[in-house]
Write a protein that holds these residues in place. Sequence first.
Motif, short mmCIF file in Angstrom:
data_model
loop_
_atom_site.label_atom_id
_atom_site.label_comp_id
_atom_site.label_asym_id
_atom_site.label_seq_id
_atom_site.Cartn_x
_atom_site.Cartn_y
_atom_site.Cartn_z
N GLU A 188 41.80 88.70 18.25
CA GLU A 188 43.33 89.51 18.96
C GLU A 188 43.07 90.65 19.21
OE1 GLU A 188 46.49 88.28 16.39
OE2 GLU A 188 46.62 86.24 16.61
N LYS A 189 42.37 91.43 18.19
CA LYS A 189 42.16 92.93 18.54
C LYS A 189 41.36 93.14 19.66
CE LYS A 189 44.44 94.25 14.75
NZ LYS A 189 45.79 95.24 14.99
N HIS A 222 40.38 85.29 13.61
CA HIS A 222 41.48 85.11 14.56
C HIS A 222 42.14 86.67 14.91
CE1 HIS A 222 42.53 80.84 13.71
NE2 HIS A 222 41.67 80.98 14.33
N ASP A 223 42.27 87.49 13.78
CA ASP A 223 42.60 88.76 13.53
C ASP A 223 41.60 89.48 14.63
OD1 ASP A 223 44.97 88.30 12.31
OD2 ASP A 223 43.98 88.97 10.36
N GLN A 246 43.17 92.75 22.76
CA GLN A 246 43.91 93.86 23.00
C GLN A 246 43.28 95.07 23.49
OE1 GLN A 246 46.00 94.82 19.20
NE2 GLN A 246 47.25 92.68 19.34
#
Length: 229
Positions: A165-166, A161-162, A169
């Motif tokens: 998200e990165k 998930h991280d 971004q």
Amino acid sequence: MKADLIDISVDDRGEDVEIKLSGSLGVFQLAAVREKIEMLTDGPGCFFFFNLQDAHFATDEYIVFFLDLLNRVRGQGSALILLFDNDEQKQYFAKYRNIFEIYASRDDYRHSGIAKQMWQVGIHYGKKTGLRLSPSVAIATALLIIGWAVTMFLIVVSQGHDIVEKQAQIIALQSQKDRYVREIDKLESSIGPLRKLGVVQDTTMLSSFGAIQDWVSYLEYLENDRREK
């Protein structure tokens, strides 16, 4: 086995052995007790429980005997646990409570912690049988492995998930950069008439890859130059 006022009984449940001593145990009975106990503890077995609830020790030499027996049992990868909850035995073993494992009953020991029992089982079976585990320990080990696997899965999912998200971004920042570049290109193209009039002498600061701050600085330069004239 019965000898005078001594009674030694054995309850072998496979995974552990409970040896019960009862009666008056003095100097004259020590040799017979030692011989019998050493015979009972000379063999496979992970836990040796000594039920001393009904025993009366008339000499301190039995303390020495149990200390020697403890070292011997540990040396063969087993565990020795004393069972009693009366004041007489508590006083008799008071100086050695930090050395012996003492519990009121076998059930109390079982409830004292699975981790400690697994550690002791690991020592015994590591030296004696290698891969053999009792059913209760096998279940506990399986639960630990499952718990570890679930924890690792959750960590991997969280990291996934991280990463997503990165990536989102990064895409947003790239899109924002492209928009800024287009705006700067538009500003640069609109300065064409000023360049034809000779107002703009140097357009290197208006590159598509320059910063807006450079454009502002250039306008400030023109304003200061006008005031000086």
